[in-house]
Design a protein around this motif. Sequence first.
Motif, mmCIF file in Angstrom:
data_model
loop_
_atom_site.group_PDB
_atom_site.id
_atom_site.type_symbol
_atom_site.label_atom_id
_atom_site.label_comp_id
_atom_site.label_asym_id
_atom_site.label_seq_id
_atom_site.Cartn_x
_atom_site.Cartn_y
_atom_site.Cartn_z
ATOM 1 N N MET A 150 0.838 -1.176 0.000
ATOM 2 C CA MET A 150 0.000 0.000 0.000
ATOM 3 C C MET A 150 0.888 1.247 0.000
ATOM 4 O O MET A 150 1.730 1.414 0.880
ATOM 5 N N ASN A 151 0.680 2.114 -0.971
ATOM 6 C CA ASN A 151 1.474 3.343 -1.082
ATOM 7 C C ASN A 151 0.778 4.496 -0.365
ATOM 8 O O ASN A 151 -0.430 4.672 -0.498
ATOM 9 N N PRO A 152 1.543 5.306 0.359
ATOM 10 C CA PRO A 152 0.937 6.473 1.001
ATOM 11 C C PRO A 152 0.501 7.490 -0.055
ATOM 12 O O PRO A 152 1.145 7.647 -1.089
ATOM 13 N N GLU A 153 -0.593 8.148 0.222
ATOM 14 C CA GLU A 153 -1.094 9.170 -0.687
ATOM 15 C C GLU A 153 -1.050 10.529 0.011
ATOM 16 O O GLU A 153 -1.357 10.622 1.195
ATOM 17 N N PRO A 154 -0.675 11.559 -0.738
ATOM 18 C CA PRO A 154 -0.664 12.892 -0.121
ATOM 19 C C PRO A 154 -2.093 13.343 0.221
ATOM 20 O O PRO A 154 -3.037 13.027 -0.489
ATOM 21 N N VAL A 155 -2.190 14.042 1.317
ATOM 22 C CA VAL A 155 -3.479 14.568 1.748
ATOM 23 C C VAL A 155 -3.341 16.089 1.856
ATOM 24 O O VAL A 155 -2.390 16.597 2.447
ATOM 25 N N VAL A 156 -4.282 16.800 1.285
ATOM 26 C CA VAL A 156 -4.277 18.254 1.354
ATOM 27 C C VAL A 156 -5.030 18.669 2.616
ATOM 28 O O VAL A 156 -6.170 18.278 2.827
ATOM 29 N N VAL A 157 -4.338 19.452 3.446
ATOM 30 C CA VAL A 157 -4.946 19.951 4.673
ATOM 31 C C VAL A 157 -5.062 21.468 4.535
ATOM 32 O O VAL A 157 -4.072 22.158 4.332
ATOM 33 N N GLU A 158 -6.298 21.957 4.633
ATOM 34 C CA GLU A 158 -6.515 23.397 4.524
ATOM 35 C C GLU A 158 -6.257 24.040 5.875
ATOM 36 O O GLU A 158 -6.762 23.589 6.898
ATOM 37 N N ARG A 159 -5.460 25.083 5.860
ATOM 38 C CA ARG A 159 -5.128 25.801 7.090
ATOM 39 C C ARG A 159 -5.518 27.258 6.894
ATOM 40 O O ARG A 159 -4.999 27.928 6.018
ATOM 41 N N ARG A 160 -6.428 27.730 7.708
ATOM 42 C CA ARG A 160 -6.859 29.122 7.603
ATOM 43 C C ARG A 160 -6.039 29.982 8.540
ATOM 44 O O ARG A 160 -5.812 29.623 9.685
#
Length: 65
Positions: free
Chosen positions: A1-11
């Motif tokens: 299983m390959n890790p996938e990038p996750v987009v985290v929104e930071r305000r």
Amino acid sequence: MNPEPVVVERRVYVTIPAALTRTEAVPEGPIAQCFDVAAQRRAVIERLNGRAEQVRALQGTEVKP
């Protein structure tokens, strides 16, 4: 299983300038100066209300890059 990038929104919000949060001295004086002291206190309240309005206008706004 390959890790996938996750987009985290930071305000990021605008900070309130220190000039808008400074305290004011409460005018005091003897009873003989009651009317003058009352006028000075009203001026302080009006200044603080003006600054509170400026804070409300800034509060919660996001920083523009």
